[in-house]
Design a protein around this motif. Structure first.
Motif, PDB file in Angstrom:
ATOM      1  N   UNK A  82       0.847  -1.204   0.000  1.00 44.30           N
ATOM      2  CA  UNK A  82       0.000   0.000   0.000  1.00 44.30           C
ATOM      3  C   UNK A  82       0.874   1.243   0.000  1.00 44.30           C
ATOM      4  N   UNK A  83       1.914   1.207   0.824  1.00 44.98           N
ATOM      5  CA  UNK A  83       2.794   2.366   0.941  1.00 44.98           C
ATOM      6  C   UNK A  83       3.426   2.693  -0.413  1.00 44.98           C
ATOM      7  N   UNK A  84       3.912   1.653  -1.099  1.00 40.64           N
ATOM      8  CA  UNK A  84       4.574   1.883  -2.382  1.00 40.64           C
ATOM      9  C   UNK A  84       3.579   2.362  -3.429  1.00 40.64           C
ATOM     10  N   UNK A  85       2.418   1.706  -3.466  1.00 38.23           N
ATOM     11  CA  UNK A  85       1.472   2.033  -4.534  1.00 38.23           C
ATOM     12  C   UNK A  85       0.757   3.358  -4.295  1.00 38.23           C
ATOM     13  N   UNK A  86       0.735   3.840  -3.062  1.00 39.25           N
ATOM     14  CA  UNK A  86       0.113   5.145  -2.836  1.00 39.25           C
ATOM     15  C   UNK A  86       1.156   6.257  -2.801  1.00 39.25           C
ATOM     16  N   UNK A  87       2.407   5.900  -3.027  1.00 36.19           N
ATOM     17  CA  UNK A  87       3.436   6.937  -3.105  1.00 36.19           C
ATOM     18  C   UNK A  87       3.438   7.492  -4.527  1.00 36.19           C
TER      19      UNK A  87
END
Lengths: 243, 335
Positions: A82-87
């Motif tokens: 989630x962190x990577x894809x919402x960055x």
């Protein structure tokens, strides 16, 4: 993108992971090194590094899935995807950063093998030109395998499954050559040439014989690029489809 | 700040979110309320750009979340349900990594990391491995991460889960404080939390919006039907018959014994003056009125009212919340 690349590298080098794998690789390499020295006949005092590399790739190829298994699978498992894809990073950059970090570890492992030719050069002569060629071939083949390993890691949320799938695919890649060489396939010349064209082992043979062919360079690079694109698409597809 | 239009999300044949629209204004705290499995997390994942929607659009700060993803994501800080932390990293190292990931300029990284850690009181933990932190601290690290890059919009998915009561009130204070510089959407299934922090609430159930309004308006609109708390001495069947005969009474609750021959009823009226008629009817039938008062629906009752559609009787909100236990999104995340 650099931040992710750095973080990935740290996860390899801040833990024993990369060192253990590099040590394992060196261990296997040194066994074949020693055995080729002990096989030296009395009349010729020659052995070939390209041959050692050629043999070692069959062991090395099975280390790659272990190297790549955690890349995407652990992100999914730990909820950090989630962190990577919402960055603000695009999926393409995420995949490239991960790919490049594994390639860096791979280069590090290749670097450790330099120990053997350097050692040999103290007591004999090493043909550096053919050695460089085999290094290039080794690197290119490794690129394709790493891309494949990453793709498999992105398909599952379980690192172990990713590794097992990876081993199967690597085995399949090796088998392609045997398959192309089998009597059945050879009886259909056209089919044989198609399968043979995809056989990476045959292309690696050219490198290990000291031949650098542009065709092979383009083949390996484009194969790696295709698999990386596949990886990007598979991550995008999974987001868009239902889970 | 954020505009959500006709958002729909299918998971195969299941519809997780159905045609919802709302907006988040500048410097506003919007509460997102619903029982477990109502579609809160799905909606927040879509707003944050993690999941694409099946239909509908989300515009953040003027940028479409799918068309201009990178631009839109720069103005979002997201704390998902499971804090997205790497167990193998140290707190400070992780914060610096996220700052880099979000494109914070190199010169500002240290300052931003410091201030975010300061705000969530995790500065003492900077050298600790995240895997060794308690759940509450992991949650705080996840929260601190969302503040990096100074995003205009903060999306907080149940930010107080796993915190102890003191920390909960701390986080509430923090959210109120953050309002100065950020717009905040914040989900919860705890009503007290929402009414303590938010100005406006979106109530969602089974993927559909049931109500959007300020807390006061919600309470007021739901009490348009006046409710009377009534305690009467005497036979219940007789009382109920009399109450139902009065014109303007829409509903009489089951009697609740509170003493010898003394019962409590909740009576719904069309309008307030009906009260007088009830009084005279009861007196005429020689039933003793012990107590009579106007009831006001609390947010909890409002919530129950707008989310109730299974027809089952629930004694409290907690029953409702327990009813649909949400499968954890990630069964492996036992840590």
């Amino acid at each position: 993108m650099f931040a992710l690349y750095k973080k990935e590298l740290q996860s390899f080098f801040y833990s024993p992971f990369a060192y253990v794998l590099a040590a394992l690789f060196m261990f296997i390499f040194s066994i074949s090194f020693v055995s080729s020295i002990s096989d030296l006949g009395s009349n010729t005092l020659k052995f070939s590094f390209p041959n050692i590399f050629y043999n070692n790739f069959f062991y090395f190829i099975f280390i790659i899935p272990i190297l790549t298994m955690r890349s995407f699978a652990d992100e999914r498992k730990g909820g950090t995807e989630v962190l990577l894809l919402t960055s603000p990073l695009s999926v393409t950059k995420i995949v490239l950063a991960k790919f490049l970090s594994v390639v860096t570890v791979f280069l590090f492992m290749m670097l450790t093998t330099l120990f053997f030719p350097i050692y040999a050069s103290f007591s004999g002569q090493v043909m550096w030109s053919s050695l460089i060629c085999v290094y290039i071939g080794f690197f290119l083949w490794g690129l394709v395998c790493i891309a494949a390993g990453l793709l498999l890691s992105s398909l599952t949320g379980n690192a172990i499954i990713a590794a097992v799938l990876g081993e199967i695919v690597m085995e399949g890649l090796l088998f392609l050559d045997t398959f192309a060489g089998s009597a059945l396939v050879q009886s259909y010349p056209k089919f044989n040439s198609v399968v043979g064209w995809f056989s990476m082992q045959r292309r690696f043979v050219y490198f290990s014989q000291g031949m650098f062919r542009l065709e092979d360079l383009i083949f390996f690079l484009s194969a790696a690029a295709v698999v990386i694109c596949w990886n990007i698409l598979s991550i995008e597809k999974r987001r868009w489809s239902h889970r | 700040m954020v505009e959500i239009k006709n958002l729909t999300k299918h998971y195969g044949k299941n519809i997780a979110v159905r045609n919802i629209s709302f907006e988040i204004r500048d410097n506003e705290i919007l509460g997102f309320l619903g029982p477990n499995g109502a579609g809160k997390s799905t909606t927040m994942n879509i707003i944050a750009g993690y999941l694409p929607s099946t239909e509908g659009t989300v515009t953040v700060n003027g940028f479409d979340i799918t068309e201009q993803a990178s631009e839109a994501k720069k103005s979002i800080g997201y704390l998902p349900e499971i804090p997205p932390v790497y167990p193998d990293m140290r707190v400070e190292e992780y914060m610096k990594f996220v700052a880099g990931l979000k494109g914070v300029r190199r010169g500002e990284v240290s300052a931003q990391v410091e201030s975010a850690m300061e705000r969530l009181h995790i500065s003492d933990m900077r050298r600790r491995l995240i895997r060794n932190l308690s759940k509450g601290y992991k949650q705080r690290v996840g929260f601190a991460q969302a503040l990096l890059g100074n995003p205009k919009l903060l999306i907080l998915d149940e930010p107080t889960v796993g915190l102890d009561p003191a920390q909960v009130s701390e986080v509430r204070k923090l959210i109120l404080d953050l309002k100065k510089d950020h717009s905040i959407i914040f989900s919860s299934h705890i009503l007290a939390e929402v009414s303590a922090v938010c100005e406006r609430v979106v109530i969602i159930n089974k993927g559909e919006i049931k109500a959007i309004d300020t807390i006061e308006n919600l309470e007021r609109s739901m009490t348009a039907n006046t409710i009377l708390d009534l305690t009467v001495d005497g036979d219940t069947t007789k009382t109920i018959r009399i109450l139902k005969d009065v014109r303007g009474v829409t509903k009489v609750s089951e009697p609740e014994a509170i003493g010898e021959n003394r019962y409590h009823y909740q009576v719904e009226l069309e309008s307030e003056p009906v009260r007088n008629e009830i009084m005279s009817a009861l007196v005429a039938n020689q039933l003793g009125i012990v107590e009579m008062s106007m009831a006001k629906l609390s947010l909890e009752q409002v919530f129950l009212k707008v989310t109730e559609n299974s027809g089952k009787k629930r004694s409290s909100l907690q029953d409702l919340l327990d009813e649909t236990p949400e499968a954890p999104e990630n069964p492996y995340d036992a840590e």
